[in-house]
Structures are given as structure tokens and as C-alpha cells.
Design an enzyme around this catalytic site. Structure first.
Site, mmCIF file in Angstrom:
data_model
loop_
_atom_site.group_PDB
_atom_site.id
_atom_site.type_symbol
_atom_site.label_atom_id
_atom_site.label_comp_id
_atom_site.label_asym_id
_atom_site.label_seq_id
_atom_site.Cartn_x
_atom_site.Cartn_y
_atom_site.Cartn_z
ATOM 1 N N GLU A 1 0.609 -1.365 -0.117
ATOM 2 C CA GLU A 1 0.124 0.120 -0.043
ATOM 3 C C GLU A 1 0.923 1.165 0.010
ATOM 4 O O GLU A 1 0.542 2.388 -0.404
ATOM 5 C CB GLU A 1 -0.974 0.164 1.282
ATOM 6 N N ASP B 1 -7.831 6.206 -8.389
ATOM 7 C CA ASP B 1 -8.650 4.647 -8.825
ATOM 8 C C ASP B 1 -10.143 4.763 -8.397
ATOM 9 O O ASP B 1 -10.669 3.724 -8.391
ATOM 10 C CB ASP B 1 -8.203 3.795 -7.366
ATOM 11 N N THR C 1 -7.551 8.144 -0.605
ATOM 12 C CA THR C 1 -7.225 6.876 0.254
ATOM 13 C C THR C 1 -6.278 7.412 1.235
ATOM 14 O O THR C 1 -5.283 8.399 1.223
ATOM 15 C CB THR C 1 -6.373 6.062 -0.946
#
Length: 278
Positions: A63, A81, A86
Site C-alpha cells: 500500500e 482509482d 485514500t
């Protein structure tokens, strides 16, 4: 992180902790020794603290390209994405519900926190990649919140509730060891556990069409290979996840070595970067 993450919260309850039974007061001291056995037996699998630490480092390598997962509480960016922002230690997303859940929980335990004012906007952008109502200061305020120990605890809480505990419980139910439980965890982190075809439950369902888990009489290695095959299929359905190295040059490497307990030392690669845990 993943779409459908919110739906996954109700799938499985957290594992039930085992409690040692205290010996009667009049019993000889030696009789107390067996009472510790249940607690020791419970500390097996990915929920063992040392194994959980390893799991967090491996996920962070994928990640965040770093083993230092504790440095990621403050992390936040839009990685294009289609999930909006995020952020945090597990990739909570503004577009998938789990970031909203996190900020709601944080606000319950600490009303008036620096992120509370964004709750209306987070509710509106949920299900989209929009930043409406979040820009221009949300990322700065997220980093500010990450200096608060209560926010770190809130991230830990939601990670365990939504992702870690359900994956470990399902893994134990399927009779797989620490590595298998980690494979489940990594899959839920990326794909969530909603009803869409690429969710964790449907990855597992696809694998069940090819093999059986140990709890159903199957071979553990055969089952985990089938699960990883299904996981790779799911990843390739989405451009943002089409690089399958977190499976091919990490989890598959551990499986090929027969390291079903995820014992150290561990060496793997993700997106071309090499990592090692001694």
C-alpha cells in the site's frame, strides 16, 4: 479501502477471546498451570501479536512501499482509482464508506475533532471519487488528526472491525493457518466484502469451484493456490489493481516455500521493490 467495505462489516463478528479458568483458591499451586493453556492456544494464527505486526508490514509494503506501517496514519492522497481520497494505515477511502465510518467513530469518541466538520461532505461523496466539500483543507486536517492518539486508536479499531477480525475468523473457520489468514486479510483490504463479483466473499466462492479448504477435507496448499488464482482474476478486472505482484512475488512466494505459518525470515517483492523481515 475497497468498494463494498461497509457491507463487509456485518459479515463476521470479531473472534471470541479465550479466557483461562482460574484454579480454586484451595487447590495446590501446581494445579493452576493447566489454566493457562486455553489462552496460549488462542494466540495462534494471524491474531498472534507478532504475526499481526508482520501482516501490517507486508500490507504496508504494497500500500505504501514501506514496512513502517505506523508512519501511515497521516498518509492521504487521491491515487486516481475512482475511490476518492485514500488514507491511513489500511487505505480508508472517501468513496467507499470505510473513511466515513472511521470519521464517524472518531467523532463518537472525540466530539469536535478536526475532521468532524467534514462528515456532511463525506456522506455526500460516498460512492464517488468526488472531493466536493473536502478540498482544499481536508488533507491538511487529516494529517493534523493523525497527531492525535485517539485518531490512531480509531484507525486501529476500524481496521480490526472491518478487515482484520473478519478475515482471521473466516480463515480459522476454513482451517487455514497464518499465511492463509493473511491472504484473506490482504484480499479484504483491497476488495472489501460486498456483493460485487470481485469482493472477498466472491473470490472465495470462485476458489470453492476449484478446490476445498482444509475444513471441508481439502489440502491447504491446493486450496490457497486456488484462492490466489481467484484473487488474481479479481485484481485483473480493475485497471488500478492489475499489477498482481503483491500476490505473484509475495504471497505466492511464501506458499511455494511451504511457509504456511508465515514464519520469519521473509523475503518478497511488491511492484519491483524488495522487502525483508528478519
Amino acid at each position: 479501502m475497497a468498494f463494498g467495505a461497509l457491507l463487509g462489516t456485518a459479515l463476521l463478528a470479531a473472534p471470541i477471546a479465550a479466557h483461562a479458568t482460574a484454579a480454586p483458591a484451595a487447590a495446590p499451586a501446581v494445579a493452576a498451570a493447566p489454566a493457562a493453556a486455553p489462552a496460549a492456544a488462542a494466540a495462534t494464527g494471524l491474531d498472534d501479536p507478532a504475526k499481526k505486526e508482520i501482516a501490517m508490514q507486508i500490507v504496508s509494503s504494497a500500500e505504501n512501499s514501506s514496512l513502517d506501517w505506523k508512519a501511515q496514519y497521516k498518509y492521504i492522497e487521491d491515487i486516481d482509482d475512482e475511490r476518492g481520497y485514500t488514507a491511513g494505515i489500511i487505505g480508508f477511502c472517501s468513496g467507499t464508506g470505510d473513511m466515513l465510518d472511521l470519521v464517524e467513530y472518531y467523532t463518537q469518541v472525540k466530539p469536535g475533532n478536526v475532521l468532524a466538520k467534514y462528515l456532511p461532505a463525506l456522506r455526500k461523496v460516498n460512492g464517488s471519487d468526488s472531493h466536493t466539500g473536502l478540498d482544499p483543507n481536508f488533507t491538511k486536517d487529516w494529517a493534523k488528526a493523525a497527531q492525535d492518539g485517539e485518531f490512531k486508536k480509531a484507525q486501529d479499531h476500524e481496521r480490526d472491525r472491518v478487515y482484520f477480525n473478519p478475515s482471521v475468523k473466516q480463515g480459522k473457520s476454513d482451517g487455514v493457518g497464518t499465511l492463509g489468514q493473511f491472504m484473506y486479510y490482504d484480499a479484504i483490504v483491497m476488495h472489501g466484502d460486498g456483493t460485487d463479483s470481485t469482493s472477498f466473499r466472491n473470490i472465495r466462492k470462485r476458489a470453492l469451484s476449484k478446490a476445498k479448504p482444509p475444513a471441508q477435507g481439502g489440502n491447504e496448499t491446493t486450496w490457497l493456490n486456488a484462492f490466489l488464482d481467484a484473487r488474481v482474476w479479481a485484481m485483473k478486472q480493475e485497471e488500478a489493481h492489475s499489477d498482481t505482484s503483491r500476490v505473484d512475488t509475495a504471497q505466492r512466494v511464501f506458499l511455494k516455500k511451504g511457509n504456511l505459518n508465515l514464519n520469519t525470515p521473509l523475503d518478497w517483492k511488491v511492484y519491483g521493490d524488495s522487502f525483508h523481515i528478519g
